[in-house]
Scaffold this motif. Structure first.
Motif, mmCIF file in Angstrom:
data_model
loop_
_atom_site.group_PDB
_atom_site.id
_atom_site.type_symbol
_atom_site.label_atom_id
_atom_site.label_comp_id
_atom_site.label_asym_id
_atom_site.label_seq_id
_atom_site.Cartn_x
_atom_site.Cartn_y
_atom_site.Cartn_z
ATOM 1 N N ALA A 67 -18.934 -54.232 -28.010
ATOM 2 C CA ALA A 67 -20.196 -54.195 -28.755
ATOM 3 C C ALA A 67 -21.304 -54.904 -27.991
ATOM 4 O O ALA A 67 -22.441 -54.414 -27.931
ATOM 5 N N ALA A 68 -20.996 -56.057 -27.409
ATOM 6 C CA ALA A 68 -22.001 -56.798 -26.646
ATOM 7 C C ALA A 68 -22.488 -55.974 -25.460
ATOM 8 O O ALA A 68 -23.684 -55.945 -25.147
ATOM 9 N N ALA A 69 -21.557 -55.282 -24.793
ATOM 10 C CA ALA A 69 -21.919 -54.489 -23.614
ATOM 11 C C ALA A 69 -22.782 -53.288 -23.981
ATOM 12 O O ALA A 69 -23.877 -53.118 -23.440
ATOM 13 N N VAL A 70 -22.301 -52.463 -24.907
ATOM 14 C CA VAL A 70 -23.023 -51.214 -25.184
ATOM 15 C C VAL A 70 -24.298 -51.443 -25.979
ATOM 16 O O VAL A 70 -25.169 -50.574 -26.021
ATOM 17 N N SER A 71 -24.449 -52.627 -26.598
ATOM 18 C CA SER A 71 -25.687 -52.895 -27.320
ATOM 19 C C SER A 71 -26.878 -52.965 -26.375
ATOM 20 O O SER A 71 -28.011 -52.697 -26.778
ATOM 21 N N VAL A 72 -26.641 -53.314 -25.115
ATOM 22 C CA VAL A 72 -27.751 -53.388 -24.154
ATOM 23 C C VAL A 72 -27.694 -52.312 -23.070
ATOM 24 O O VAL A 72 -28.625 -52.166 -22.299
ATOM 25 N N THR A 73 -26.599 -51.557 -23.033
ATOM 26 C CA THR A 73 -26.506 -50.505 -22.008
ATOM 27 C C THR A 73 -26.517 -49.103 -22.612
ATOM 28 O O THR A 73 -26.726 -48.129 -21.897
ATOM 29 N N GLY A 74 -26.267 -48.990 -23.911
ATOM 30 C CA GLY A 74 -26.135 -47.670 -24.503
ATOM 31 C C GLY A 74 -24.677 -47.226 -24.517
ATOM 32 O O GLY A 74 -23.773 -47.979 -24.145
ATOM 33 N N GLY A 75 -24.463 -45.986 -24.935
ATOM 34 C CA GLY A 75 -23.098 -45.474 -25.117
ATOM 35 C C GLY A 75 -22.397 -45.159 -23.806
ATOM 36 O O GLY A 75 -22.470 -44.035 -23.313
ATOM 37 N N ILE A 76 -21.711 -46.148 -23.250
ATOM 38 C CA ILE A 76 -20.966 -45.978 -21.997
ATOM 39 C C ILE A 76 -19.486 -45.805 -22.325
ATOM 40 O O ILE A 76 -18.879 -46.665 -22.957
ATOM 41 N N ALA A 77 -18.915 -44.713 -21.896
ATOM 42 C CA ALA A 77 -17.483 -44.465 -22.120
ATOM 43 C C ALA A 77 -16.746 -44.387 -20.784
ATOM 44 O O ALA A 77 -17.363 -44.288 -19.726
ATOM 45 N N PHE A 78 -15.420 -44.469 -20.854
ATOM 46 C CA PHE A 78 -14.480 -44.239 -19.750
ATOM 47 C C PHE A 78 -14.345 -45.402 -18.765
ATOM 48 O O PHE A 78 -13.358 -45.449 -18.037
ATOM 49 N N VAL A 79 -15.299 -46.342 -18.703
ATOM 50 C CA VAL A 79 -15.128 -47.497 -17.819
ATOM 51 C C VAL A 79 -13.914 -48.313 -18.266
ATOM 52 O O VAL A 79 -13.095 -48.735 -17.453
ATOM 53 N N GLY A 80 -13.804 -48.506 -19.587
ATOM 54 C CA GLY A 80 -12.666 -49.244 -20.128
ATOM 55 C C GLY A 80 -11.352 -48.511 -19.995
ATOM 56 O O GLY A 80 -10.281 -49.112 -20.141
ATOM 57 N N LEU A 81 -11.399 -47.227 -19.744
ATOM 58 C CA LEU A 81 -10.182 -46.437 -19.507
ATOM 59 C C LEU A 81 -9.760 -46.521 -18.043
ATOM 60 O O LEU A 81 -8.600 -46.781 -17.725
ATOM 61 N N MET A 82 -10.730 -46.312 -17.139
ATOM 62 C CA MET A 82 -10.413 -46.188 -15.715
ATOM 63 C C MET A 82 -10.079 -47.520 -15.049
ATOM 64 O O MET A 82 -9.112 -47.615 -14.281
ATOM 65 N N ALA A 83 -10.883 -48.555 -15.322
ATOM 66 C CA ALA A 83 -10.721 -49.822 -14.608
ATOM 67 C C ALA A 83 -9.322 -50.435 -14.768
ATOM 68 O O ALA A 83 -8.696 -50.806 -13.767
ATOM 69 N N PRO A 84 -8.782 -50.548 -16.000
ATOM 70 C CA PRO A 84 -7.425 -51.100 -16.131
ATOM 71 C C PRO A 84 -6.372 -50.246 -15.434
ATOM 72 O O PRO A 84 -5.426 -50.775 -14.837
ATOM 73 N N HIS A 85 -6.528 -48.908 -15.499
ATOM 74 C CA HIS A 85 -5.550 -48.021 -14.860
ATOM 75 C C HIS A 85 -5.530 -48.208 -13.347
ATOM 76 O O HIS A 85 -4.466 -48.274 -12.727
ATOM 77 N N ILE A 86 -6.712 -48.254 -12.765
ATOM 78 C CA ILE A 86 -6.794 -48.435 -11.310
ATOM 79 C C ILE A 86 -6.190 -49.785 -10.918
ATOM 80 O O ILE A 86 -5.434 -49.886 -9.947
#
Length: 336
Positions: free
Chosen positions: A255-274
């Motif tokens: 919530a803290a992140a997207v409140s100032v960046t907007g609707g960002i998806a997939f970063v939380g999916l890709m980064a842990p996997h990599i």
């Protein structure tokens, strides 16, 4: 005990990611509608630049770079927590509807509540957290099956359903609003990095300074929650309590992140996997690496996006979706 070679590999990767982030930051500072010569970046940072160079770097570029780095880190940690507590590698705050819940809360706040300019920046993460928390609670409530506990695949499906429903609610909210406010919400939905001033950094930073160390401290609990529920109970942890506390942490970070960046998806999916691919599934090892990968991914996406089409560019959320959607499909097919 973690093998010394793995620890050495982790430290080497952390150093390499620091260097990669530094190089991307320098490139990002020089690129843009008003370019700054690369041989003038260091003198400008040291206070020896012209008025134009200092304005471009300190007022336009540097706050945006720091915001994208911090938001990417927050989303990466949030995704890692969600994947751990749900035992589902497809969990991500954007995919399972948490970002959409944040968006509806912020849209309602922005459109219908009196806004004081001074407090608006600092209120956004708190407002977003309330919306995201309510959404997450409903998703987890409907994902639990009596006698079987949390159902990971069910959670993804219900999360996607909530995301679509909340997107529809967003359309209803903005349908009768002023054009200027609708334009802002539309850019927010696309993941256009809009909080690009220093106050937004001050609004976001405390959440990360508190919650990222807290997550790293609880890395071993995440390891245990990744195991089956009988095993976790046998080890002696309180599954529901620890899962709820970590859920609150993941929701607050997203919530803290997207409140100032907007609707960002997939970063939380890709980064842990990599990160898991590089150093294995132990949270103590991959969480610090996932944090840096998340920051770099969003910074890279924003740098490429804002320079593809001048002067407006392409929203970072669209760029991460272009990269992340095929990755999500690949993981879905792999799990199937």
């Amino acid at each position: 005990m973690i093998h010394p070679n793995i620890v050495k590999k982790q430290r080497l990767l952390l150093f390499s990611l620091f260097v990669l982030i530094l190089l991307t930051t320098v490139i990002s500072m020089g690129l843009g509608y008003s370019s700054v010569s690369y041989d003038r970046i260091i003198p400008t940072l040291l206070g020896e630049g012209t008025f134009k160079e200092e304005f471009v770097i300190f007022t336009v570029r540097l706050p945006r770079i720091i915001i994208t780095l911090l938001a990417g880190m927050a989303l990466a940690i949030s995704g890692a927590i969600l994947q751990g507590i749900t035992r589902n590698d497809l969990a991500d705050p954007g995919i399972i509807g948490i970002n959409a819940g944040t968006g509806v809360a912020i849209a309602a706040f922005f459109l219908y509540f009196p806004i004081d300019v001074g407090s608006f920046v600092y209120a956004l993460p708190a407002v977003g957290f309330v919306g995201a928390l309510l959404t997450a609670c409903f998703i987890f409530l409907f994902s639990n099956k009596k006698g079987f506990g949390l159902q990971p695949i069910r959670l993804i499906l219900i999360g996607v359903g909530f995301s679509m429903a909340l997107s529809g609610a967003m359309v209803v909210l903005i349908s009768s609003s002023e054009r200027e406010k609708v334009d802002f919400i539309s850019k927010w939905l696309a993941g256009n990095i809009w909080g690009t001033d220093w106050p937004f950094i001050l609004a976001l930073l405390p959440w990360l300074l508190l919650l990222i160390p807290f997550t790293l401290y609880n890395a071993n609990k995440l390891n245990i929650l990744n195991l089956s529920e009988p095993t976790a109970i046998g080890v002696g942890i309180s599954i529901n309590k620890d899962r709820f506390i970590l859920l609150l942490t993941a929701v607050a970070l997203a919530a803290a992140a997207v409140s100032v960046t907007g609707g960002i998806a997939f970063v939380g999916l890709m980064a842990p996997h990599i990160a898991k691919t590089l150093v294995g599934p132990r949270n103590q090892l991959f969480l610090p690496i996932a944090t840096l990968i998340g920051g770099w991914l969003l910074l890279f996406a924003d740098t490429i996006g804002r320079n593809l089409v001048e002067p407006e560019g392409i929203a970072a959320g669209i760029m991460t979706a272009l990269i992340g959607a095929p990755y999500f499909i690949f993981l879905l097919l792999k799990k199937g």
